[in-house]
Scaffold this motif. Structure first.
Motif, PDB file in Angstrom:
ATOM      1  N   PRO A  88     -43.391 -34.221  19.995  1.00  0.00           N
ATOM      2  CA  PRO A  88     -44.341 -34.661  18.829  1.00  0.00           C
ATOM      3  C   PRO A  88     -45.000 -35.997  19.064  1.00  0.00           C
ATOM      4  CG  PRO A  88     -41.829 -34.488  18.201  1.00  0.00           C
ATOM      5  CD  PRO A  88     -41.931 -34.486  19.853  1.00  0.00           C
ATOM      6  N   THR A  89     -46.159 -36.276  18.275  1.00  0.00           N
ATOM      7  CA  THR A  89     -46.869 -37.345  18.470  1.00  0.00           C
ATOM      8  C   THR A  89     -46.152 -38.365  18.484  1.00  0.00           C
ATOM      9  OG1 THR A  89     -48.424 -36.242  16.946  1.00  0.00           O
ATOM     10  CG2 THR A  89     -48.900 -38.578  17.297  1.00  0.00           C
ATOM     11  N   ARG A  90     -46.457 -39.461  19.358  1.00  0.00           N
ATOM     12  CA  ARG A  90     -45.556 -40.537  19.679  1.00  0.00           C
ATOM     13  C   ARG A  90     -46.609 -41.917  20.348  1.00  0.00           C
ATOM     14  NH1 ARG A  90     -46.071 -36.697  22.856  1.00  0.00           N
ATOM     15  NH2 ARG A  90     -46.148 -36.996  24.976  1.00  0.00           N
ATOM     16  N   ASP A  91     -46.190 -42.916  20.373  1.00  0.00           N
ATOM     17  CA  ASP A  91     -46.803 -43.823  21.387  1.00  0.00           C
ATOM     18  C   ASP A  91     -45.808 -43.772  22.774  1.00  0.00           C
ATOM     19  OD1 ASP A  91     -48.737 -45.237  19.625  1.00  0.00           O
ATOM     20  OD2 ASP A  91     -47.070 -46.081  18.456  1.00  0.00           O
ATOM     21  N   LEU A  92     -44.719 -43.559  22.531  1.00  0.00           N
ATOM     22  CA  LEU A  92     -43.948 -43.532  23.916  1.00  0.00           C
ATOM     23  C   LEU A  92     -42.908 -42.931  23.655  1.00  0.00           C
ATOM     24  CD1 LEU A  92     -44.000 -45.546  26.265  1.00  0.00           C
ATOM     25  CD2 LEU A  92     -42.581 -47.290  24.618  1.00  0.00           C
ATOM     26  N   SER A  93     -42.112 -42.285  24.583  1.00  0.00           N
ATOM     27  CA  SER A  93     -40.625 -41.861  24.380  1.00  0.00           C
ATOM     28  C   SER A  93     -39.868 -42.320  25.569  1.00  0.00           C
ATOM     29  CB  SER A  93     -40.849 -40.170  24.537  1.00  0.00           C
ATOM     30  OG  SER A  93     -41.058 -39.659  25.850  1.00  0.00           O
ATOM     31  N   PHE A  94     -38.489 -42.601  25.237  1.00  0.00           N
ATOM     32  CA  PHE A  94     -37.624 -42.939  26.262  1.00  0.00           C
ATOM     33  C   PHE A  94     -37.490 -42.096  27.283  1.00  0.00           C
ATOM     34  CE2 PHE A  94     -33.500 -43.232  27.767  1.00  0.00           C
ATOM     35  CZ  PHE A  94     -33.384 -44.790  28.242  1.00  0.00           C
ATOM     36  N   PHE A  95     -37.588 -40.614  27.108  1.00  0.00           N
ATOM     37  CA  PHE A  95     -37.606 -39.790  28.061  1.00  0.00           C
ATOM     38  C   PHE A  95     -38.724 -39.855  29.186  1.00  0.00           C
ATOM     39  CE2 PHE A  95     -39.701 -35.506  28.938  1.00  0.00           C
ATOM     40  CZ  PHE A  95     -39.061 -35.108  30.124  1.00  0.00           C
ATOM     41  N   GLU A  96     -39.914 -40.110  28.632  1.00  0.00           N
ATOM     42  CA  GLU A  96     -41.083 -40.007  29.539  1.00  0.00           C
ATOM     43  C   GLU A  96     -40.958 -41.255  30.346  1.00  0.00           C
ATOM     44  OE1 GLU A  96     -44.987 -38.277  27.668  1.00  0.00           O
ATOM     45  OE2 GLU A  96     -43.550 -39.220  26.041  1.00  0.00           O
ATOM     46  N   VAL A  97     -40.578 -42.515  29.969  1.00  0.00           N
ATOM     47  CA  VAL A  97     -40.591 -43.681  30.565  1.00  0.00           C
ATOM     48  C   VAL A  97     -39.521 -43.472  31.920  1.00  0.00           C
ATOM     49  CG1 VAL A  97     -39.847 -46.182  30.513  1.00  0.00           C
ATOM     50  CG2 VAL A  97     -41.203 -45.076  28.625  1.00  0.00           C
ATOM     51  N   ALA A  98     -38.388 -43.006  31.373  1.00  0.00           N
ATOM     52  CA  ALA A  98     -37.187 -42.716  32.442  1.00  0.00           C
ATOM     53  C   ALA A  98     -37.815 -42.085  33.378  1.00  0.00           C
ATOM     54  CB  ALA A  98     -35.966 -42.296  31.531  1.00  0.00           C
ATOM     55  N   LEU A  99     -38.429 -40.575  33.149  1.00  0.00           N
ATOM     56  CA  LEU A  99     -38.740 -39.631  34.028  1.00  0.00           C
ATOM     57  C   LEU A  99     -39.939 -40.459  34.989  1.00  0.00           C
ATOM     58  CD1 LEU A  99     -38.722 -37.024  35.183  1.00  0.00           C
ATOM     59  CD2 LEU A  99     -40.787 -36.349  33.425  1.00  0.00           C
ATOM     60  N   PHE A 100     -40.701 -41.142  34.422  1.00  0.00           N
ATOM     61  CA  PHE A 100     -41.794 -41.865  35.395  1.00  0.00           C
ATOM     62  C   PHE A 100     -40.954 -42.815  36.393  1.00  0.00           C
ATOM     63  CE2 PHE A 100     -43.746 -45.969  36.205  1.00  0.00           C
ATOM     64  CZ  PHE A 100     -45.056 -45.416  36.943  1.00  0.00           C
ATOM     65  N   CYS A 101     -40.092 -43.558  35.899  1.00  0.00           N
ATOM     66  CA  CYS A 101     -39.391 -44.587  36.814  1.00  0.00           C
ATOM     67  C   CYS A 101     -38.613 -43.785  37.711  1.00  0.00           C
ATOM     68  CB  CYS A 101     -38.467 -45.407  35.671  1.00  0.00           C
ATOM     69  SG  CYS A 101     -39.269 -46.676  34.551  1.00  0.00           S
ATOM     70  N   LEU A 102     -38.043 -42.655  37.431  1.00  0.00           N
ATOM     71  CA  LEU A 102     -37.498 -41.893  38.509  1.00  0.00           C
ATOM     72  C   LEU A 102     -38.254 -41.411  39.523  1.00  0.00           C
ATOM     73  CD1 LEU A 102     -35.012 -40.035  39.472  1.00  0.00           C
ATOM     74  CD2 LEU A 102     -35.881 -38.215  37.927  1.00  0.00           C
TER      75      LEU A 102
END
Ligand SMILES: N[C@@H](CCC(=O)N[C@@H](CS)C(=O)NCC(=O)O)C(=O)O
Length: 212
Positions: free
Chosen positions: A153-167
């Motif tokens: 869904p529309t968002r500024d940020l998701s915890f999932f995407e931040v975590a995936l990027f950091c991984l």
């Protein structure tokens, strides 16, 4: 004036970077309290976390937040900027929920693999299992990442995407493996890396002598 948050962690840690990215996104001033060694066995060194894990968040006058997700939630409450965050429980589809589970499990598996191999036990059968699991999870994530992202869904940020990027940024930083063969994941990493919060939080080894 906003209170300064204290993030107890390491600049070389992917879980810590998730928290730092949230601090940047919500414009919360923060200091990093470096944990010099992951072999430390006093909770005090980990900001009071009896699990002897980082990251943790200390806000003046408040109880500590233990762990990555709790720390991100606390920062979101204190931020001066309003951001629409997709938290883990808001992921609408089983595919996205599985992608998040495998992302967080990959982060934990990578930590375990690094701890075991740094201790010189790379020949242990369990190290091989961890490695196989990590590679298997990356194959799955590579196959599904585009569909998962397209259907969020529309968002500024998701915890999932931040975590995936950091991984994905951490695996080559720690020379665990190259992400290049996982083309879809690599594209996701490159897109996310252009965000100001990602640029502001590069991985590095802290000045104090870090070990494992
Ligand atoms: N469940 C924790 C896990 C965090 C974690 O595993 N952190 C690593 C460093 S990136 C750690 O503290 N490792 C210490 C150990 O494995 O003993 C969270 O989500 O914050």
């Amino acid at each position: 004036m906003l209170a300064t948050a204290r993030i107890v962690g390491r600049s070389s840690s992917h879980f810590t970077r998730v928290v730092r990215i949230f601090a940047e996104e919500f414009d919360v001033p923060y200091e990093l309290q470096v944990v010099p060694s992951l072999m430390a066995s006093s909770a005090e060194i980990y900001g009071g976390n009896p699990g002897l894990r980082l990251p943790n968040l200390l806000m003046p006058g408040e109880p500590p937040a233990f762990g990555c997700l709790n720390s991100c939630r606390a920062l979101a409450q204190h931020g001066s900027r309003s951001r629409h965050v997709l938290w883990p429980e808001a992921l609408p589809l089983p595919l996205a929920q599985n992608a998040q589970e495998l992302t967080l499990q990959s982060m934990s598996t990578e930590v375990s693999w690094l701890m075991i191999t740094t201790a010189g036990a790379e020949a242990a059968a369990y190290a091989s299992k961890l490695r196989a699991a990590l590679e298997g999870m990356l194959v799955w994530l590579d196959q599904h990442v585009d569909e998962v992202i397209a259907r969020l869904p529309t968002r500024d940020l998701s915890f999932f995407e931040v975590a995936l990027f950091c991984l994905l940024d951490h695996l080559p930083f720690r020379r665990v493996l190259s992400v290049e063969p996982y083309v879809n994941l690599q594209h996701f990493r490159d897109r996310f890396a252009a965000r100001a919060s990602a640029i502001a939080t590069p991985f590095q080894f802290d000045e104090v002598k870090e070990s494992s």
